[in-house]
Design an enzyme around this catalytic site. Sequence first.
Site, PDB file in Angstrom:
ATOM      1  N   GLU A  73       0.823  -1.213   0.000  1.00  0.00           N
ATOM      2  CA  GLU A  73       0.000   0.000   0.000  1.00  0.00           C
ATOM      3  C   GLU A  73       0.862   1.270   0.000  1.00  0.00           C
ATOM      4  O   GLU A  73       0.623   2.225   0.742  1.00  0.00           O
ATOM      5  CB  GLU A  73      -0.963  -0.004   1.200  1.00  0.00           C
ATOM      6  N   GLU A 103      -6.780  -7.917  -0.452  1.00  0.00           N
ATOM      7  CA  GLU A 103      -7.323  -7.779   0.906  1.00  0.00           C
ATOM      8  C   GLU A 103      -8.810  -7.450   0.836  1.00  0.00           C
ATOM      9  O   GLU A 103      -9.184  -6.320   0.526  1.00  0.00           O
ATOM     10  CB  GLU A 103      -6.592  -6.683   1.700  1.00  0.00           C
TER      11      GLU A 103
END
Length: 840
Positions: free
Chosen positions: A191, A262
């Site tokens: 991320e 995710e």
Amino acid sequence: MDNRFRTRFILLLITTSFISVYSDTDDNEYTPGPVTYNARSIIVNGNPILLFSGSIHYPRSTPEMWPDIIRMAKEGGLNTIETYVFWNVHEPVEGQFNFTGNYDLVKFMKLIAENKLYAILRLGPFIQAEWNLGGLPFWLRDVPNIIFRSYNEPYMTHMKRYSEMIINMMKKEKLFAPQGGPIILAQIENEYNHVQESYREKGIQYVKWAADMATGLYPDVPWIMCKQKDAPPNVISTCNGRHCADTFGGPNGPNKPSLWTENWTAQYRVFGDPPSQRAAEDIAFSVARFFMNNGSMTNYYMYHGGTNFGRTSSSFVTTRYYDEAPLDEFGLIRDPKWSHLRDLHKTLRLVKNSFLLGTQKIKNINKFVQIITYEKPESNMCLAFLSNRHKKIHRTIDFRGKNYFLPRRSVAILPDCKTVVYNTELIVSQHNSRSFVLSKKANKFKWESYREPIPIAKDLPVMSKTPLELTSMTKDTTDYMWYSTSLHLDSDDLPMRPDILPVIQIQSLGDALLAFVNGEYIGFGHGSFIEKSFSFSKPVSLKTGVNHISILAMTVGLPNSGAYMEKRFSGIRAVILQGMSSGSLDLTLNQWAHKVGIEGESLQLYTEEGSKKVKWSPASGPGTPITWYKTNFATPEGNNPVAIKMERMGKGVVWVNGNNLGRYWENYRSPLGAPSQTEYHIPRSFLKPKNNLLVVYEESGGTIDGVVINTVNRDIICSFMYEDYPPNIDIWKMEGGVLKTNIESPKPEAQLTCDPDKFIKEIQFASFGNPWGSCGTYIQGTCQSPNAKQVVKKACLGKNSCRIPLDRAILGDPSGDKSCSQDKFKRLAIQVRCAKKKDE
């Protein structure tokens, strides 16, 4: 993409254009071999696969738990397990490595392979994961001129060295799929888009360097970067979030598959949070929408969250991690989340051929309702997804001459473009409820206590004119550091009126502190997950002569996200005495003494040997701050998981037989007035056959008599279904592209199944009509059938599993008030208790 990988990719892409997608049921999905991809899916050994993956982090459970967790993940329909690799537990000291116990990455990977599941290795090395310092070892902060996660030579040198070590370890053990192992994907960074702009040009350079470094270390599996919109072309960008069908702009290239790394099954919790929930229906809805829009992988984060043992959790994060996952903290199946997603995986496998080989057509009825079909000319293949995204309004739509009811926020899946075999909003699988049962054997405590000494400045080894920064001193070896200073006061310095007390004000950078003046406890203060820094103010009693101020400051985990993590600070910033006769007295420059850690830690009072080093006294009732407690307890009966309930304590740490269960914090209440966590997991592998040592370090004061040990079960199982729900997915199969079943007129059935070694001991509730509530709290409605409970008893009592058709000819016609005639479709609610043969 380097030339070796590009050539291999082109050859495999050509090869896969001539193969068919094998097996309607995919019994042989695990076929390790070369790994590549196209725009539709990951391809392993020439076979395109749909990936149903779940995050299971090896350090958050014990090796003894791993086999059952992995087995239940497979039974839940997963074909892939994802895990991060945790640098700070593997290299806690530079050059010293640990891959033992629950840090045994190789053993974990081999167990995945033994269960014929694939693996995704999220190398990081920065992982976030609500883990201390995002997985980076603390010693990295002390490397000269280092800047984390930037195009910075010191950081990149250590990152490459560590990454190379892990990759070489996997290669040596032949754990990559091209070597015959389970690993089909690897991830570098995590991320990074969240912080990239903070590093400007250095961020852009770092992303490219990281991708090149990773693919250079092992080019034979695809590498991914999650939430990286500008990911370099030699990696695949992936999505993280709750609804990637609507938020993901697609991968970074037309020939790359849409992967969801995710899919948050709930939300991690921090101390002070209310409960976190996400419905099984919402997860299923998001997955179905992602796949219908060309997605080919979902990874549930987490599938089993587990426990942040010891001091591993990041700032303010609870010891329990993603307990609301399909497998709860204790490794027990959480239904209907586990079983409803299992049924979705079965359904998507059923339609895999049509999905991967058919041509997609999209028809938007309006901005909420959408029909997506996959068909292959001159074949029987025809798959339809009917989607209603409206949050409140149900819809009935016409599709090819037939009406279909779509509840709000639902997707119906029709493997033959005719028959609804699954709807994300309609749960036909069982539910369950978790119970904490007081252990009959374990709660015969005889508590003893020992008070942690309160030091004064002359007792502490490190001197400084001002208070020192906490984490630079503790270096992640302890949560605690003592600060102490002394001052001499004359009578003229003190307030003239005895009813007016001076006030001590302490400015802290985080996370919490306990203050003592002249050995007397003054109070406890803390920050929060949102704002770590805080101000502590309390009245104090001072005396003429020498006064001693001692402060025990502490962290509650280290940060795990954001830019420039190497520049985060904690501890005491300023100390001022207000209300003195001469005004405010600033003690910040008063000469401070420091000591890292507390005495009980250095003596290891939580171990058998260490506990003999001090004199203990009998203890009961409300206790004092900074107090150690110990007792022995018998191993709880049976083999169910074990938990210790700390509800009447304050804040501290628990050990069992020297094993650190993690931090507890009961006096930090959520807005709902309850602690964020009250039960703490004691893995069975931490227990001895008898005479277990339990040690509690209580920081702020609590009632030790309130501590209890429970066993944990999910023996209450339920079903809640309407008459118009689809039949169970198990009755369907695809043969030659044709949907078939052996049942002449399929109907919905309530299905109940106990654990393999248990049977249905008690029918606690059964009603057909309009009952309402949830598993564990069902209530009779105003319309019900008189036969329902007797039918359920006959079908289920004394059996391991049973089925009850939603058939009025069997259950009887409900009767009651006018709602009986108003509600077209009635519902059946059942609640039973499972037990072993000898259980009472």
